[in-house]
Each structure stands twice: as structure tokens, then as C-alpha cells.
Design a protein around this motif. Structure first.
Motif, PDB file in Angstrom:
ATOM      1  N   PRO A  23     -25.575  21.976  29.912  1.00  0.00           N
ATOM      2  CA  PRO A  23     -24.792  20.840  30.407  1.00  0.00           C
ATOM      3  C   PRO A  23     -25.694  19.701  30.890  1.00  0.00           C
ATOM      4  O   PRO A  23     -26.804  19.916  31.353  1.00  0.00           O
ATOM      5  CB  PRO A  23     -24.016  21.428  31.584  1.00  0.00           C
ATOM      6  CG  PRO A  23     -24.023  22.893  31.372  1.00  0.00           C
ATOM      7  CD  PRO A  23     -25.292  23.202  30.643  1.00  0.00           C
ATOM      8  N   VAL A  24     -25.179  18.505  30.762  1.00  0.00           N
ATOM      9  CA  VAL A  24     -25.885  17.297  31.169  1.00  0.00           C
ATOM     10  C   VAL A  24     -25.200  16.763  32.421  1.00  0.00           C
ATOM     11  O   VAL A  24     -23.972  16.700  32.491  1.00  0.00           O
ATOM     12  CB  VAL A  24     -25.825  16.235  30.042  1.00  0.00           C
ATOM     13  CG1 VAL A  24     -26.436  14.928  30.479  1.00  0.00           C
ATOM     14  CG2 VAL A  24     -26.509  16.762  28.796  1.00  0.00           C
ATOM     15  N   ASP A  25     -25.983  16.383  33.407  1.00  0.00           N
ATOM     16  CA  ASP A  25     -25.440  15.789  34.614  1.00  0.00           C
ATOM     17  C   ASP A  25     -24.744  14.476  34.270  1.00  0.00           C
ATOM     18  O   ASP A  25     -25.223  13.708  33.430  1.00  0.00           O
ATOM     19  CB  ASP A  25     -26.561  15.542  35.634  1.00  0.00           C
ATOM     20  CG  ASP A  25     -26.016  15.220  36.998  1.00  0.00           C
ATOM     21  OD1 ASP A  25     -25.677  16.171  37.727  1.00  0.00           O
ATOM     22  OD2 ASP A  25     -25.915  14.018  37.325  1.00  0.00           O
ATOM     23  N   LEU A  26     -23.629  14.217  34.899  1.00  0.00           N
ATOM     24  CA  LEU A  26     -22.851  13.007  34.629  1.00  0.00           C
ATOM     25  C   LEU A  26     -23.683  11.737  34.820  1.00  0.00           C
ATOM     26  O   LEU A  26     -23.478  10.744  34.126  1.00  0.00           O
ATOM     27  CB  LEU A  26     -21.626  12.983  35.543  1.00  0.00           C
ATOM     28  CG  LEU A  26     -20.499  12.030  35.220  1.00  0.00           C
ATOM     29  CD1 LEU A  26     -19.990  12.240  33.800  1.00  0.00           C
ATOM     30  CD2 LEU A  26     -19.365  12.192  36.210  1.00  0.00           C
ATOM     31  N   SER A  27     -24.642  11.784  35.696  1.00  0.00           N
ATOM     32  CA  SER A  27     -25.490  10.613  35.942  1.00  0.00           C
ATOM     33  C   SER A  27     -26.295  10.211  34.705  1.00  0.00           C
ATOM     34  O   SER A  27     -26.763   9.074  34.612  1.00  0.00           O
ATOM     35  CB  SER A  27     -26.427  10.871  37.121  1.00  0.00           C
ATOM     36  OG  SER A  27     -27.324  11.927  36.812  1.00  0.00           O
ATOM     37  N   GLY A  44     -17.050  14.600  23.479  1.00  0.00           N
ATOM     38  CA  GLY A  44     -18.261  15.415  23.405  1.00  0.00           C
ATOM     39  C   GLY A  44     -19.073  15.329  24.685  1.00  0.00           C
ATOM     40  O   GLY A  44     -19.627  16.323  25.145  1.00  0.00           O
ATOM     41  N   GLN A  45     -19.147  14.143  25.269  1.00  0.00           N
ATOM     42  CA  GLN A  45     -19.877  13.987  26.535  1.00  0.00           C
ATOM     43  C   GLN A  45     -19.163  14.727  27.657  1.00  0.00           C
ATOM     44  O   GLN A  45     -19.803  15.344  28.496  1.00  0.00           O
ATOM     45  CB  GLN A  45     -20.037  12.507  26.870  1.00  0.00           C
ATOM     46  CG  GLN A  45     -21.007  11.807  25.949  1.00  0.00           C
ATOM     47  CD  GLN A  45     -20.998  10.302  26.111  1.00  0.00           C
ATOM     48  OE1 GLN A  45     -19.943   9.678  26.163  1.00  0.00           O
ATOM     49  NE2 GLN A  45     -22.183   9.715  26.189  1.00  0.00           N
ATOM     50  N   LEU A  46     -17.838  14.666  27.667  1.00  0.00           N
ATOM     51  CA  LEU A  46     -17.069  15.398  28.671  1.00  0.00           C
ATOM     52  C   LEU A  46     -17.320  16.892  28.538  1.00  0.00           C
ATOM     53  O   LEU A  46     -17.538  17.595  29.522  1.00  0.00           O
ATOM     54  CB  LEU A  46     -15.574  15.108  28.520  1.00  0.00           C
ATOM     55  CG  LEU A  46     -14.639  15.906  29.423  1.00  0.00           C
ATOM     56  CD1 LEU A  46     -14.807  15.492  30.876  1.00  0.00           C
ATOM     57  CD2 LEU A  46     -13.193  15.723  28.988  1.00  0.00           C
ATOM     58  N   ALA A  47     -17.316  17.364  27.310  1.00  0.00           N
ATOM     59  CA  ALA A  47     -17.518  18.794  27.056  1.00  0.00           C
ATOM     60  C   ALA A  47     -18.929  19.249  27.413  1.00  0.00           C
ATOM     61  O   ALA A  47     -19.146  20.419  27.694  1.00  0.00           O
ATOM     62  CB  ALA A  47     -17.228  19.107  25.593  1.00  0.00           C
ATOM     63  N   ASN A  48     -19.873  18.328  27.419  1.00  0.00           N
ATOM     64  CA  ASN A  48     -21.270  18.692  27.651  1.00  0.00           C
ATOM     65  C   ASN A  48     -21.742  18.349  29.061  1.00  0.00           C
ATOM     66  O   ASN A  48     -22.929  18.223  29.304  1.00  0.00           O
ATOM     67  CB  ASN A  48     -22.178  18.014  26.616  1.00  0.00           C
ATOM     68  CG  ASN A  48     -23.545  18.650  26.568  1.00  0.00           C
ATOM     69  OD1 ASN A  48     -23.680  19.853  26.744  1.00  0.00           O
ATOM     70  ND2 ASN A  48     -24.562  17.844  26.351  1.00  0.00           N
ATOM     71  N   THR A  49     -20.811  18.204  29.997  1.00  0.00           N
ATOM     72  CA  THR A  49     -21.205  17.972  31.374  1.00  0.00           C
ATOM     73  C   THR A  49     -20.817  19.187  32.214  1.00  0.00           C
ATOM     74  O   THR A  49     -20.144  20.090  31.739  1.00  0.00           O
ATOM     75  CB  THR A  49     -20.574  16.667  31.924  1.00  0.00           C
ATOM     76  OG1 THR A  49     -21.207  16.324  33.141  1.00  0.00           O
ATOM     77  CG2 THR A  49     -19.081  16.797  32.131  1.00  0.00           C
ATOM     78  N   TYR A  50     -21.248  19.201  33.437  1.00  0.00           N
ATOM     79  CA  TYR A  50     -20.912  20.304  34.339  1.00  0.00           C
ATOM     80  C   TYR A  50     -19.426  20.268  34.685  1.00  0.00           C
ATOM     81  O   TYR A  50     -18.811  19.203  34.699  1.00  0.00           O
ATOM     82  CB  TYR A  50     -21.743  20.223  35.624  1.00  0.00           C
ATOM     83  CG  TYR A  50     -23.204  20.482  35.398  1.00  0.00           C
ATOM     84  CD1 TYR A  50     -23.681  21.781  35.266  1.00  0.00           C
ATOM     85  CD2 TYR A  50     -24.112  19.430  35.299  1.00  0.00           C
ATOM     86  CE1 TYR A  50     -25.028  22.026  35.043  1.00  0.00           C
ATOM     87  CE2 TYR A  50     -25.452  19.662  35.081  1.00  0.00           C
ATOM     88  CZ  TYR A  50     -25.911  20.968  34.952  1.00  0.00           C
ATOM     89  OH  TYR A  50     -27.236  21.212  34.730  1.00  0.00           O
ATOM     90  N   GLN A  51     -18.840  21.433  34.965  1.00  0.00           N
ATOM     91  CA  GLN A  51     -17.413  21.513  35.272  1.00  0.00           C
ATOM     92  C   GLN A  51     -17.030  20.626  36.446  1.00  0.00           C
ATOM     93  O   GLN A  51     -16.014  19.947  36.403  1.00  0.00           O
ATOM     94  CB  GLN A  51     -17.003  22.964  35.548  1.00  0.00           C
ATOM     95  CG  GLN A  51     -15.492  23.140  35.738  1.00  0.00           C
ATOM     96  CD  GLN A  51     -14.706  22.751  34.507  1.00  0.00           C
ATOM     97  OE1 GLN A  51     -15.001  23.217  33.421  1.00  0.00           O
ATOM     98  NE2 GLN A  51     -13.696  21.914  34.669  1.00  0.00           N
ATOM     99  N   GLU A  52     -17.848  20.610  37.493  1.00  0.00           N
ATOM    100  CA  GLU A  52     -17.508  19.777  38.653  1.00  0.00           C
ATOM    101  C   GLU A  52     -17.533  18.288  38.299  1.00  0.00           C
ATOM    102  O   GLU A  52     -16.752  17.504  38.825  1.00  0.00           O
ATOM    103  CB  GLU A  52     -18.394  20.069  39.866  1.00  0.00           C
ATOM    104  CG  GLU A  52     -19.876  19.976  39.623  1.00  0.00           C
ATOM    105  CD  GLU A  52     -20.533  21.291  39.183  1.00  0.00           C
ATOM    106  OE1 GLU A  52     -21.766  21.348  39.212  1.00  0.00           O
ATOM    107  OE2 GLU A  52     -19.830  22.241  38.807  1.00  0.00           O
ATOM    108  N   ASP A  53     -18.403  17.897  37.376  1.00  0.00           N
ATOM    109  CA  ASP A  53     -18.424  16.511  36.922  1.00  0.00           C
ATOM    110  C   ASP A  53     -17.186  16.207  36.080  1.00  0.00           C
ATOM    111  O   ASP A  53     -16.585  15.135  36.193  1.00  0.00           O
ATOM    112  CB  ASP A  53     -19.687  16.213  36.108  1.00  0.00           C
ATOM    113  CG  ASP A  53     -20.935  16.117  36.979  1.00  0.00           C
ATOM    114  OD1 ASP A  53     -20.807  15.979  38.214  1.00  0.00           O
ATOM    115  OD2 ASP A  53     -22.047  16.160  36.427  1.00  0.00           O
ATOM    116  N   ALA A  54     -16.784  17.152  35.241  1.00  0.00           N
ATOM    117  CA  ALA A  54     -15.573  16.976  34.434  1.00  0.00           C
ATOM    118  C   ALA A  54     -14.355  16.870  35.350  1.00  0.00           C
ATOM    119  O   ALA A  54     -13.465  16.046  35.112  1.00  0.00           O
ATOM    120  CB  ALA A  54     -15.417  18.137  33.454  1.00  0.00           C
TER     121      ALA A  54
END
Length: 118
Positions: A23-27, A44-54
Motif C-alpha cells: 500500500p501507498v500512503d495517501l500523502s 486503482g489509487q484508492l485500492a492501493n492505499t492503506y485502509q485507514e486512508d481509504a
């Protein structure tokens, strides 16, 4: 034995290829000033971020859309349902923008609501 090793190697490579990237940090999607263009984010970016960021993004989008509709309340149950639907939609349409996914699902929700009222 060689056949077993070959099959094991192929299976491991297939699993590695199918594994989701870290996962990629939302920042990572922020500009030089720290702002994120939420209209440009993709599924794709949403899917590849941390759950708390999503989850944070989902809350932000919910507030944004409720504000546009002049609604001054939060329906947490409906919000969770829509969040799940967006995630499922995004899994199938990773190149689409998140706002497009939300618009599609809101349109479907409204159409179903109208159908039920008749």
C-alpha cells in the motif's frame, strides 16, 4: 522431482504476480503544497492505499457530496454501504476516477429509489 520443482516455481511466480503491491500512503498523491486533487484520484489509487486512508477519503467524499446536495446530516449505514459498493466497483474499473465510480453508484441508487416509490 524436477517436475515438482518446476511446478512449484511456476506457482510461486504466479502468486507473486497476483499479489497486490504494498500500500501507498495517501500523502504520495499530494502536490508540493500537500493538497490532494480528489477529482483526479483513480480507483486503482484508492485500492492501493492503506485502509485507514481509504476510510478517510470515503468520509471526505461523503461530506463533499452531502454538501453539494445541501444535506446537513450523515447516514452512516448508507455511507458504509456506498463505501463498499465503491470499493467493489473500483476493483473492476481501476482506471476510472473515484468520483466517476461514486456518480455511477449514486445514479443507480437514485434510480432504484424512484422505482421503489412508484
Amino acid at each position: 522431482m524436477k517436475k515438482f520443482l518446476l511446478m512449484s516455481s511456476v506457482a510461486m511466480m504466479a502468486m507473486a504476480g497476483a499479489a497486490k503491491a504494498d500500500p501507498v500512503d495517501l500523502s504520495a498523491y499530494a502536490d508540493a503544497n500537500g493538497f490532494i486533487d480528489v477529482q483526479a484520484l483513480t480507483c486503482g489509487q484508492l485500492a492501493n492505499t492503506y485502509q485507514e486512508d481509504a476510510n478517510a477519503l470515503s468520509s471526505w467524499y461523503s461530506g463533499w457530496y452531502n454538501g453539494l446536495a445541501h444535506k446537513h446530516y450523515a447516514d452512516f449505514k448508507k455511507g458504509r454501504i456506498l463505501e463498499h459498493q465503491v470499493i467493489e466497483y473500483c476493483k473492476q474499473h481501476q482506471d476510472q476516477k473515484i468520483i466517476h465510480a461514486i456518480a455511477v453508484l449514486l445514479k443507480e441508487d437514485r434510480a432504484e429509489g424512484l422505482m421503489m416509490e412508484k
